[in-house]
Design a protein around this motif. Structure first.
Motif, short mmCIF file in Angstrom:
data_model
loop_
_atom_site.label_atom_id
_atom_site.label_comp_id
_atom_site.label_asym_id
_atom_site.label_seq_id
_atom_site.Cartn_x
_atom_site.Cartn_y
_atom_site.Cartn_z
N ARG A 16 53.19 -14.89 66.07
CA ARG A 16 53.36 -13.46 65.80
C ARG A 16 54.65 -13.30 65.01
O ARG A 16 55.69 -13.85 65.38
CB ARG A 16 53.46 -12.66 67.09
N VAL A 17 54.57 -12.53 63.91
CA VAL A 17 55.74 -12.32 63.07
C VAL A 17 55.83 -10.85 62.69
O VAL A 17 54.82 -10.19 62.46
CB VAL A 17 55.69 -13.24 61.81
N VAL A 18 57.06 -10.34 62.63
CA VAL A 18 57.31 -8.96 62.24
C VAL A 18 58.32 -8.97 61.09
O VAL A 18 59.39 -9.58 61.20
CB VAL A 18 57.87 -8.11 63.41
N ARG A 61 57.14 -1.50 58.70
CA ARG A 61 56.93 -2.76 59.41
C ARG A 61 55.59 -3.38 59.03
O ARG A 61 54.59 -2.68 58.89
CB ARG A 61 56.94 -2.53 60.93
N ILE A 62 55.61 -4.70 58.88
CA ILE A 62 54.40 -5.48 58.62
C ILE A 62 54.35 -6.55 59.69
O ILE A 62 55.31 -7.32 59.86
CB ILE A 62 54.44 -6.12 57.21
N ILE A 63 53.24 -6.60 60.41
CA ILE A 63 53.10 -7.51 61.54
C ILE A 63 51.85 -8.37 61.33
O ILE A 63 50.79 -7.84 60.99
CB ILE A 63 52.96 -6.72 62.86
N TYR A 64 51.99 -9.66 61.51
CA TYR A 64 50.86 -10.59 61.50
C TYR A 64 50.84 -11.32 62.83
O TYR A 64 51.89 -11.64 63.38
CB TYR A 64 51.00 -11.63 60.39
N ASP A 74 41.17 -15.77 64.69
CA ASP A 74 41.32 -14.72 63.68
C ASP A 74 42.79 -14.46 63.34
O ASP A 74 43.68 -14.67 64.16
CB ASP A 74 40.70 -13.41 64.16
N LEU A 75 43.00 -14.00 62.10
CA LEU A 75 44.31 -13.52 61.68
C LEU A 75 44.26 -12.00 61.73
O LEU A 75 43.31 -11.38 61.23
CB LEU A 75 44.63 -13.99 60.25
N ARG A 76 45.26 -11.40 62.34
CA ARG A 76 45.34 -9.94 62.44
C ARG A 76 46.59 -9.48 61.71
O ARG A 76 47.57 -10.21 61.60
CB ARG A 76 45.42 -9.50 63.91
N ALA A 77 46.55 -8.25 61.24
CA ALA A 77 47.72 -7.66 60.58
C ALA A 77 47.77 -6.18 60.91
O ALA A 77 46.74 -5.53 61.17
CB ALA A 77 47.66 -7.85 59.07
N ARG A 78 48.97 -5.65 60.90
CA ARG A 78 49.18 -4.22 61.17
C ARG A 78 50.38 -3.77 60.35
O ARG A 78 51.37 -4.49 60.24
CB ARG A 78 49.46 -4.02 62.66
N ILE A 79 50.25 -2.61 59.75
CA ILE A 79 51.40 -1.97 59.11
C ILE A 79 51.68 -0.71 59.90
O ILE A 79 50.77 -0.06 60.42
CB ILE A 79 51.17 -1.67 57.61
N GLU A 80 52.96 -0.35 59.98
CA GLU A 80 53.31 0.86 60.72
C GLU A 80 54.61 1.43 60.19
O GLU A 80 55.39 0.75 59.53
CB GLU A 80 53.38 0.60 62.23
N GLY A 81 54.81 2.69 60.50
CA GLY A 81 56.02 3.38 60.10
C GLY A 81 55.79 4.87 60.10
O GLY A 81 54.83 5.37 60.70
N THR A 82 56.66 5.58 59.41
CA THR A 82 56.52 7.03 59.30
C THR A 82 56.37 7.43 57.84
O THR A 82 56.92 6.80 56.95
CB THR A 82 57.74 7.77 59.91
N MET A 83 55.58 8.48 57.64
CA MET A 83 55.40 9.04 56.32
C MET A 83 55.36 10.56 56.49
O MET A 83 54.60 11.06 57.31
CB MET A 83 54.10 8.54 55.67
N ASN A 84 56.20 11.24 55.73
CA ASN A 84 56.31 12.70 55.85
C ASN A 84 56.57 13.12 57.29
O ASN A 84 56.02 14.09 57.79
CB ASN A 84 55.05 13.39 55.31
N GLY A 85 57.41 12.34 58.00
CA GLY A 85 57.80 12.67 59.35
C GLY A 85 56.77 12.36 60.42
O GLY A 85 56.99 12.65 61.59
N LYS A 86 55.65 11.76 60.05
CA LYS A 86 54.60 11.44 61.02
C LYS A 86 54.41 9.94 61.13
O LYS A 86 54.40 9.24 60.12
CB LYS A 86 53.27 12.08 60.61
#
Length: 155
Positions: A107-109, A120-123, A129-141
């Motif tokens: 797991r890497v962030v 953030r980009i997470i694998y 399986d390989l999984r990935a997730r992106i996260e953060g805020t955009m326009n305060g959400k």
């Protein structure tokens, strides 16, 4: 004198700063391979080369209704004692850097708190399986998106 020297080395080992080895690019070898999957009718492909020459090279492509809808040039570089994920959506230059934030096992962030979205980009590996997730805020959400790719799914 010998006791004093031994005591010095014990104290230096205990309080001499962080002796934890820095992660290397080889720690991410589990990401290497051809990965593919389908999400909401979109065929997704992600390919990562094995670590070599201080880099891993990646590409991502989304295909829907027989047309490429999105592509991204990716690379992960060993820059001195730091590992950095570099993203170029649709080939845009310059690449956006996301320095390594944490790494444990498979797991890497990567994180860039000043980027618009994502921050953030997470694998991680989930079984085969390989999984990935992106996260953060955009326009305060808060926002996120997640993917799952199977090994060798490209045709």
């Amino acid at each position: 004198m010998l006791r004093l020297s031994a005591a010095f080395f014990v104290v230096a080992a205990l309080f001499g700063g962080d002796q934890t080895p820095k992660p290397t690019l080889d720690s991410l070898a589990w990401m290497a391979g051809s990965w593919g999957g389908t999400l909401r009718g979109i065929e997704m492909e992600e390919i990562w080369t094995a670590p070599k020459g201080n880099s891993m090279i990646g590409i991502h492509r989304d295909v829907a209704k027989g047309r490429t809808r999105l592509f991204e040039f990716l690379r992960i570089e060993q820059q001195g004692d730091q590992i950095v994920y570099l993203s170029m959506p649709n080939g845009r230059s310059p690449a956006t850097p996301f320095p390594l934030k944490e790494l444990s096992g498979t797991r890497v962030v990567f994180e860039n708190p000043t980027h618009d979205f994502p921050q953030r980009i997470i694998y991680w590996k989930d079984g085969n399986d390989l999984r990935a997730r992106i996260e953060g805020t955009m326009n305060g959400k808060a926002g996120s998106e997640e993917w799952r790719w199977n090994p060798g799914a490209l045709k």
